[in-house]
Motif scaffolding. Structure first.
Motif, short mmCIF file in Angstrom:
data_model
loop_
_atom_site.label_atom_id
_atom_site.label_comp_id
_atom_site.label_asym_id
_atom_site.label_seq_id
_atom_site.Cartn_x
_atom_site.Cartn_y
_atom_site.Cartn_z
N MET A 85 0.68 -0.86 0.11
CA MET A 85 0.32 -0.23 -0.15
C MET A 85 1.09 1.35 -0.19
O MET A 85 2.12 2.09 0.83
N LEU A 86 0.52 1.54 -0.37
CA LEU A 86 1.10 3.53 -1.14
C LEU A 86 -0.05 4.83 -1.27
O LEU A 86 -0.39 4.52 -1.68
N ILE A 196 -10.66 10.23 -4.18
CA ILE A 196 -9.41 9.29 -4.32
C ILE A 196 -10.49 7.92 -4.09
O ILE A 196 -11.42 7.78 -3.34
N VAL A 197 -9.84 6.89 -4.72
CA VAL A 197 -10.57 6.08 -4.94
C VAL A 197 -9.71 4.21 -4.90
O VAL A 197 -8.33 4.19 -5.70
N ALA A 198 -9.99 3.95 -4.24
CA ALA A 198 -9.47 2.83 -3.36
C ALA A 198 -9.48 1.15 -4.82
O ALA A 198 -10.94 0.81 -4.89
N VAL A 199 -8.61 0.35 -5.24
CA VAL A 199 -8.60 -0.47 -5.46
C VAL A 199 -7.42 -1.67 -5.12
O VAL A 199 -7.32 -1.50 -5.10
N GLU A 200 -8.45 -2.45 -6.11
CA GLU A 200 -7.61 -4.15 -5.21
C GLU A 200 -6.11 -4.27 -6.17
O GLU A 200 -5.72 -3.57 -7.47
N SER A 201 -5.08 -5.10 -5.76
CA SER A 201 -3.62 -5.31 -5.95
C SER A 201 -3.04 -6.36 -5.81
O SER A 201 -3.12 -6.40 -4.97
N GLU A 220 -3.32 1.64 -3.80
CA GLU A 220 -3.74 0.14 -4.05
C GLU A 220 -3.44 -0.77 -3.32
O GLU A 220 -2.81 -0.44 -2.22
N ILE A 221 -5.24 -1.39 -2.75
CA ILE A 221 -4.49 -2.17 -0.93
C ILE A 221 -4.60 -3.56 -2.37
O ILE A 221 -4.76 -4.34 -2.55
N PRO A 222 -3.60 -3.78 -1.49
CA PRO A 222 -2.95 -5.88 -1.29
C PRO A 222 -4.45 -7.13 -1.53
O PRO A 222 -4.78 -6.25 -0.62
N SER A 223 -4.34 -7.69 -1.85
CA SER A 223 -5.40 -8.61 -2.15
C SER A 223 -4.37 -9.87 -2.32
O SER A 223 -3.46 -10.29 -2.69
N MET A 229 -9.63 -8.50 -1.97
CA MET A 229 -8.47 -6.67 -0.85
C MET A 229 -8.59 -7.88 0.27
O MET A 229 -9.37 -8.20 1.33
N ASP A 230 -7.75 -7.32 1.12
CA ASP A 230 -7.52 -7.34 2.28
C ASP A 230 -8.33 -6.20 2.66
O ASP A 230 -8.02 -5.12 2.65
N ILE A 231 -9.42 -6.26 3.45
CA ILE A 231 -10.06 -5.45 4.44
C ILE A 231 -9.55 -4.82 5.19
O ILE A 231 -9.46 -3.43 5.79
N ASP A 232 -8.01 -5.36 5.98
CA ASP A 232 -7.81 -4.52 7.13
C ASP A 232 -7.19 -3.57 6.43
O ASP A 232 -7.10 -2.60 7.42
#
Length: 474
Positions: A85-86, A196-201, A220-223, A229-232
């Motif tokens: 996550m950046l 800002i939009v969150a997406v899976e990575s 980018e949210i780690p998946s 997607m890692d909800i945490d």
């Protein structure tokens, strides 16, 4: 909270038993009959619970033998969460992406290979479309379709979703020119320039393309290739940045084929409610599920903040360009945006597809397609393991999705798949490097391979040659 069904209660009980190794790997699970008696449930309830666990890759059905606990792989198929996550950033896609799309090669390593005969389902669809086109007589062809789309098709969509646990009405839907168009409308409806939009990575490069065009920022949210997607991690990002929307594919997400568990779905919706987040659900792969078609996330939506987007392009035909959107609280705005950007949808296409669904053609097509896709997936993984002995290592990971159209390969971290693109192209092979599924240069040692097509001799030889290219040039 919606009430828990008996199959869900049984599924949780079985899952706990698997986690506690009440039934060790390789052992046969209780028979359907014995579980019916023990848990006081119906045969359909037991089968539904077993099928859901099979879809998660935890158990397998063996003809005339029952259900067995799968042994975890120690070599190439162990899933793990990927991505870092950046901070949010603008989106800029590479020239390779445009080249792949220009060659119509998103889901085929040999796009120039001569196509085979149409499947029975596509032949039946074409007959329905032909009848619908011939019925457009006189002045009817001179009028635009109504903004929301054909009522008959929207009614069939509502019936399809009823079978998947989402109790909706025809008026919930607006017909679009594919899922990409639906997500474009969704983003325009709930976001403004600079949001800002969150997406899976790794995530779908098509959504990255839309974010770039709308001048939105992405985080980018780690998946995980198994659970999505890692909800945490998403929760941590929300605490740090003002995120306006989250785009997620709960069912068989590309590129990994992940399936989000119910617990993560509930947590995602709670986050959305607590932080006024718009959720854009890409439901395009759900109908490809080999064992089951999970309920959409929208079925759990109690606050009308999940925008459901999908199309027939992955389950039926990419040529249709026929999708839909359930706009939730943004529905009226989405209808206005469609008028501005698209005006209307093709009437005869909608009517032809309506007939195809109503007469049972779509259901029959899916039954055949799911079997073929599962066989193609198994053959692809087997071919990779057999033909890439110099490319694979102990660090190699291959996802084993139970739906979707592709597997996700993670090679040694020092590999750079993008450097092989031109070399593979010289051999007539098109690859989809992992870096295309990120805006921050992540996943450079990964690639997506599709199992949408049969592995005939030419594709098999191309796959073998690709393994050699990756070994020598990555």
């Amino acid at each position: 909270m919606p009430r828990e069904y008996r199959y869900q209660t049984l599924e949780k009980w079985l899952l706990k038993g698997l986690q506690e190794q009440r039934w060790p790997p390789g052992e046969r699970l209780p028979s359907v009959r014995s579980l019916c008696q023990q848990q006081q449930v119906s045969k359909a309830t037991v089968l539904h619970a077993y099928q859901r666990l099979e879809a998660l890759g935890l158990i397998e059905s063996r003809p005339k033998a029952g259900y067995f606990v799968l042994k975890p792989s120690t070599e190439t198929c162990e899933p793990r969460t990927t991505g870092t996550m950046l901070p949010p950033r603008p989106v800029s896609l590479s020239d390779v992406f445009a080249d792949i799309m220009g060659r119509s090669a998103a889901f085929d390593i040999l796009p120039d290979l001569k196509a085979g005969e149409a499947s029975p389902g596509i032949s039946a669809l074409n007959r329905c479309l032909g009848r619908a086109l011939r019925s457009q007589k006189g002045d009817r062809s001179q009028y635009y379709d109504q903004p929301a789309g054909d009522p008959g098709l929207r009614e069939q969509l509502a019936l399809l979703y009823h079978r998947r646990g989402y109790q909706c009405e025809a008026d919930n839907f607006c017909i679009t020119s594919g899922c990409q168009n639906a997500m474009f409308l969704a983003l325009m409806a709930c976001c403004q320039k600079g949001d800002i939009v969150a997406v899976e990575s790794p995530g779908f490069y098509g959504i990255l393309q839309l974010l770039e065009q709308l001048e939105l920022k992405v985080i980018e949210i780690p998946s995980s290739p198994a659970t999505g997607m890692d909800i945490d991690a998403l929760e941590a990002a929300i605490q740090q940045w003002s995120i306006r929307a989250c785009v997620v594919t709960p069912a068989y997400a590309t590129p990994s084929g992940s399936l989000m568990p119910d617990s993560a779905r509930h947590k995602l919706l709670n986050l959305a409610e607590n932080h006024d987040l718009a959720i854009i659900e890409d439901d395009i792969y759900a109908d490809t599920g080999f064992v089951r078609q999970p309920d959409p996330l929208k079925a759990l939506d109690q606050s009308n903040r999940v925008i459901l987007c999908s199309s027939f392009s992955k389950s039926l035909s990419r040529d249709l360009r026929l999708g839909w959107i359930d706009g939730a609280r943004w529905h009226a705005r989405i209808l206005r945006l469609k008028l501005v950007t698209q005006l209307a949808s093709s009437r005869y296409l909608q009517q032809g597809v309506t007939e195809f669904i109503r007469d049972g053609g779509y259901r029959s097509h899916l039954k055949r397609q799911r079997l073929e896709l599962r066989q193609n997936r198994d053959q692809l993984i087997q071919l990779i393991q057999q033909q890439w002995p110099l490319t694979l290592s102990r660090n190699t990971r291959i996802s084993q999705p139970n739906g979707g159209l592709a597997v996700w390969l993670e090679l040694d971290s020092d590999k750079d798949i993008l450097t092989c693109y031109q070399r593979a192209l010289e051999e007539g092979i098109i690859i989809t490097p992992g870096s295309l599924f990120s805006v921050s240069g992540q996943h450079s040692h990964c690639l997506r391979l599709s199992f949408a097509h049969h592995w005939d001799n030419k594709r098999t030889q191309a796959l073998k040659k690709l393994g050699q290219v990756l070994h020598h040039f990555a």
